[in-house]
Structure formats: C-alpha cells, structure tokens
Design a protein around this motif. Structure first.
Motif, PDB file in Angstrom:
ATOM      1  N   LYS A  74      41.314  35.160  35.204  1.00 45.71           N
ATOM      2  CA  LYS A  74      40.193  35.755  35.925  1.00 45.71           C
ATOM      3  C   LYS A  74      39.198  34.659  36.295  1.00 45.71           C
ATOM      4  O   LYS A  74      39.222  33.559  35.735  1.00 45.71           O
ATOM      5  N   CYS A  75      38.336  34.952  37.216  1.00 44.86           N
ATOM      6  CA  CYS A  75      37.275  34.016  37.584  1.00 44.86           C
ATOM      7  C   CYS A  75      36.023  34.825  37.912  1.00 44.86           C
ATOM      8  O   CYS A  75      36.102  35.954  38.396  1.00 44.86           O
ATOM      9  N   SER A  76      34.884  34.234  37.623  1.00 46.10           N
ATOM     10  CA  SER A  76      33.620  34.944  37.813  1.00 46.10           C
ATOM     11  C   SER A  76      32.484  33.934  37.870  1.00 46.10           C
ATOM     12  O   SER A  76      32.678  32.745  37.562  1.00 46.10           O
ATOM     13  N   HIS A  77      31.313  34.390  38.243  1.00 44.80           N
ATOM     14  CA  HIS A  77      30.156  33.516  38.210  1.00 44.80           C
ATOM     15  C   HIS A  77      29.766  33.264  36.761  1.00 44.80           C
ATOM     16  O   HIS A  77      29.820  34.166  35.914  1.00 44.80           O
ATOM     17  N   SER A 109      39.197  38.994  42.153  1.00 46.32           N
ATOM     18  CA  SER A 109      38.251  38.761  41.052  1.00 46.32           C
ATOM     19  C   SER A 109      36.820  38.581  41.542  1.00 46.32           C
ATOM     20  O   SER A 109      35.871  39.019  40.890  1.00 46.32           O
ATOM     21  N   MET A 110      36.655  37.929  42.686  1.00 49.34           N
ATOM     22  CA  MET A 110      35.318  37.620  43.174  1.00 49.34           C
ATOM     23  C   MET A 110      34.750  38.716  44.072  1.00 49.34           C
ATOM     24  O   MET A 110      33.693  38.562  44.682  1.00 49.34           O
TER      25      MET A 110
END
Length: 469
Positions: free
Chosen positions: A172-175, A211-212
């Motif tokens: 996953k990717c996120s801020h 994810s974004m």
C-alpha cells in the motif's frame, strides 16, 4: 557519601544521554537510508525508461531515485525466436530512446523499420497510405518489448543516482503521517520507504492509482487482441505495416520484423478470438489470409459515391485513393507465438495528486488500432522529465502540485483527444450500417487525397506537432 551519589548520578545521566543520542542517530540514519527523492513504482518499459530518463537529467543529478520492480532480476540474452509482444514506436519515442543512449542497444539487437503504413476498409475500396520522403525515412520502428526493456536496463547501469530493487511488491502507499509532504510506501516484505514524489508506472491495474484515491473510468470492448509471429515469402520487401478493417470483427495488422517475418495483431470479438486461438496452424494461417484477401459484399450506394468522389479527386489532380500495393500472402505461423489478451479503454480523471503522478497505462489505456498506447506513455515521460527539471531548477520540491498540474494539463490536452479519436474509430469500424460505411470511406478518401490533412494526421501519430514535421 553525598559526593559518591552525585558522581553515580552524573555517570548514569551521561550514560543515558549517550544512549539516547545514539538511538536518535540510529533512527535518523534508518529513515534517511529509506528515503528517496523519487520512487518509481513499476519496472516495465515505461517505468524503467522514466527512471533512466530522470537519472540522466542534469537538473536532477543530486536526486536519489528508486525503481521498484516486482519481478525477479535475471540475466537476459537475445533469443533466436522473435517475441509475440512488440511495440510500434513513433518518431518522438525514437528520439527519447536515442537521447538517453538506449537506442544503440536496440540497434545492436534488432528492430524492424516501417517505411510505409497502409490502411484499408474491407467494406469499400477506401484506403490510405503514409510514408516519409518516398520511403527514405521510417514512419515507425517495430521493436520487441523485451528488447526495448533490456536496452534501457543496460543503459541504466551507467546511471549512479538510480537504485533498482527487484522482487519488490508494494502492499500500500499513502501520505506520510509524520510529514505531510512525504509519501510512504509499504512493501509486502515489511520494508518501508518515503519519498517526495511517487510515480505510478504500474500498468492498467495500478495499485498506486487505487491506493492514492484516483478516480478511474474504464470500459471493456469485449474484444481480444490475438498476437503471433507470421512467416512471409523470403523475397518480399517487408517494410510496410498493413492494417485492414474487417466487418464487425475488428482489424488485422501486420508489422514488419524481418524480410520473412511479421508480427500480427488481430482485434476481434471474444467468441471469434477463442475459436481462432484453438485452430491448427494451417487453418489459422488460412483464416489470416482470408481476412487479408477476402472480397466482402459492398453496398452499391457506397461504390457509386466513392467512384464519383474519386473522379473529383482525379479532376483536381489530387492523389487517387485506390490501393496501390497488395499485402503479402502468409505462409506459416510460429504456433508457440500465438496468444491473446483483453482490450479495453481506461482513463484517470486526474493524473496527479499531492506528491504523486500517474504515467503510462496507469493513467490511460487505449485500443491498439492506432498503435499509440506505449507512445502515449513515452510522451508522458518526456513531459514529466522536463517539468520536474524546471521545478528543481526553480527551487521547488519534486512533489510540488503546481508543477505536477502543469504535467497533467499538458498531457491530457494530447492524450484525451487521441483516446476519443481511437475510441470513435473502433465503434465506427465495428458496423456494417451503410451510411456509416459511406461516412468512414469518404473520410479515408478525403484524408488520403488532401496532403496537408494527411501530413497533420501523420505528425499527430508520430507524436509531433504539425509545424515540427
């Protein structure tokens, strides 16, 4: 006694202070070792070329770039058999690969130059051909995807600012929670990375896009693309890319590889595709030759109107639209090269967000009938590389939304019209309705007859502006 207590307290205080400083240093070191200015997600043709291009940009020479690729790293050797997955590279893509010194590796391996493209309609006599300077200059280059990818990987070995991690799959990717200007990427193996800018090059089913939180529009054409390597007569001057639009079943294209070999792409409905892929070699070859040569019933209205238009063209001494060159007869097929894949349309309503940008198929996916899919991705690379260089030169951060929006605006101005045209052509050529057959036939005739219009169309397909050709 009091003095001893003071000394013990002092020693304990100093010791704990040293431990605290050491831990903080270790923590800082660990964060910095996992932080990059740019992380490119996806090591396919577009992702690898993007990482290499950014790494060679002198304005980004102080930036650390990480390329994450899910597959294993393996040594690659040019196989004797040609791959069934090829790309038709336009002039702008050729210049990009040449600028980053990757084309020399392709030239040292193999590619097929296309000197002319010929497109014709099976439901009428309408046809159009494109070439540069009487065949002296290629209009496209047919390159196997594996050959292109390996060429860029070879060249990237000379780029010290780019690190590549294979077998690295994003979970996953996120801020980032700690710093809002950073993006955090969590890997399946537990590793974590942060970056100022995450570039999603992970294909049509992009995890970065999902994810974004990017909104994505998609449509299934209910068509499959069949690919195969075809054998031609050895004495055939194989420098023409052929494309015939077939009634209802789509189109069939032949892309030159060598004198005796072409790569085929056949777009057809799912039922027909499943039947074709199961045929024995001789029957499969017969089906291809029939698709190339069969004379289909033609509307009398279409024939008469086209003849009248052709007489008008000749009266004004404009180029005639009759087919001047016939396609080759297919002699055989590498049975192991046959494969099929689904065709569809996809587009992200936004290409960028805070600290993230989508590139290539993650941002847009189109039907292959115009051969522009991968070229749109390489166009994204050229634009993004220039804009990121300008951002850094002006003192802005890599993830500056102001500059990323410039990339989005410029590319959507180019990509969206191209996607709409290709989408429209797919549906226009998927019907036998006489008025629409007449409309598309006259359009093809007019485009072939009017040189400025044809030059404009060719420049668009080449990725150039009209005044640059």
């Amino acid at each position: 006694m009091k003095t001893m207590l003071i000394k013990q307290f002092h020693r304990k205080f100093v010791y704990e202070s040293i431990i605290l400083v050491a831990r903080r240093f270790q923590s800082t070191h660990e964060v910095s070792s996992k932080h990059y200015d740019v992380i490119v997600a996806g090591g396919g043709m577009v992702g690898t070329t993007l990482a290499c291009t950014l790494g060679k940009n002198p304005k980004l020479s102080q930036k650390k770039i990480l390329l994450l690729e899910g597959s294993k790293q393996s040594s690659w050797k040019l196989p004797d058999a040609y791959s069934n997955r090829v790309s038709a590279l336009n002039a702008v893509t050729f210049e990009l690969l040449n600028d980053i010194d990757a084309w020399k590796h392709i030239a040292g391996a193999r590619f097929g130059p296309v000197k002319r493209m010929q497109v014709w309609d099976a439901m009428s006599d309408a046809a159009i051909s494109f070439d540069h300077d009487n065949l002296e200059k290629p209009v496209a280059y047919i390159v196997e995807n594996d050959v292109l990818l390996n060429a860029v990987r070879q060249e990237m070995e000379n780029v010290k600012t780019v690190e590549v991690l294979y077998e690295s799959k994003i979970q996953k990717c996120s801020h980032s929670d700690a710093e809002e200007d950073l993006v955090t990427i969590c890997m399946e193996n537990g590793a974590k990375y942060t970056c100022e800018l995450l570039l999603g090059c992970d294909g049509a089913n992009s995890l970065v896009r999902t994810s974004m939180g990017f909104h994505h529009i998609s449509s299934n054409y209910n068509h499959m693309g069949i690919v195969a390597s075809l054998k031609l007569p050895q004495d055939f001057d194989n420098v023409v890319a052929w494309q015939r639009h077939l009634p209802k079943s789509g189109f069939l294209a032949l892309l030159p590889l060598t004198e005796g070999l072409s790569s085929m792409v056949w777009s057809t409905n799912e039922e027909n595709a499943k039947n074709l892929i199961k045929l024995p070699e001789n029957e499969f070859v017969d089906a291809i030759n029939e698709a190339l040569w069969k004379v289909y019933p033609k509307s009398r209205l279409v024939n008469q109107t086209m003849q009248a238009f052709d007489n008008l063209v000749r009266f004004f001494d404009l180029p005639s639209t009759s087919v001047t060159q016939l396609p080759p007869k297919i002699l055989g097929c590498d049975i192991n090269s046959r494969a099929m894949f689904p065709l569809g349309l996809g587009h992200a309503t936004n290409y960028v967000g805070k600290g993230v940008a989508l590139v290539g198929d993650a941002a847009h996916r189109i039907h292959p009938l115009a051969g522009q899919g991968v070229n749109l991705g390489f166009g994204d690379i050229i634009c993004l590389n220039r804009i990121l260089g300008e951002a850094v030169y002006s003192g802005s951060k890599m993830g500056s939304l102001l500059y990323l929006k410039e990339y989005e605006t410029e590319r959507q101005k180019y990509n969206v019209p191209m996607m709409l045209v290709v989408h429209g052509l797919f549906h226009l050529y998927s019907t036998e309705f006489t008025p629409l057959v007449l409309l598309r036939s006259l359009g093809l005739q007019a485009t072939h007859a009017l040189s400025p219009l044809k030059k404009l169309l060719l420049s668009r397909a080449s990725g150039l502006r009209y005044w640059e050709t």
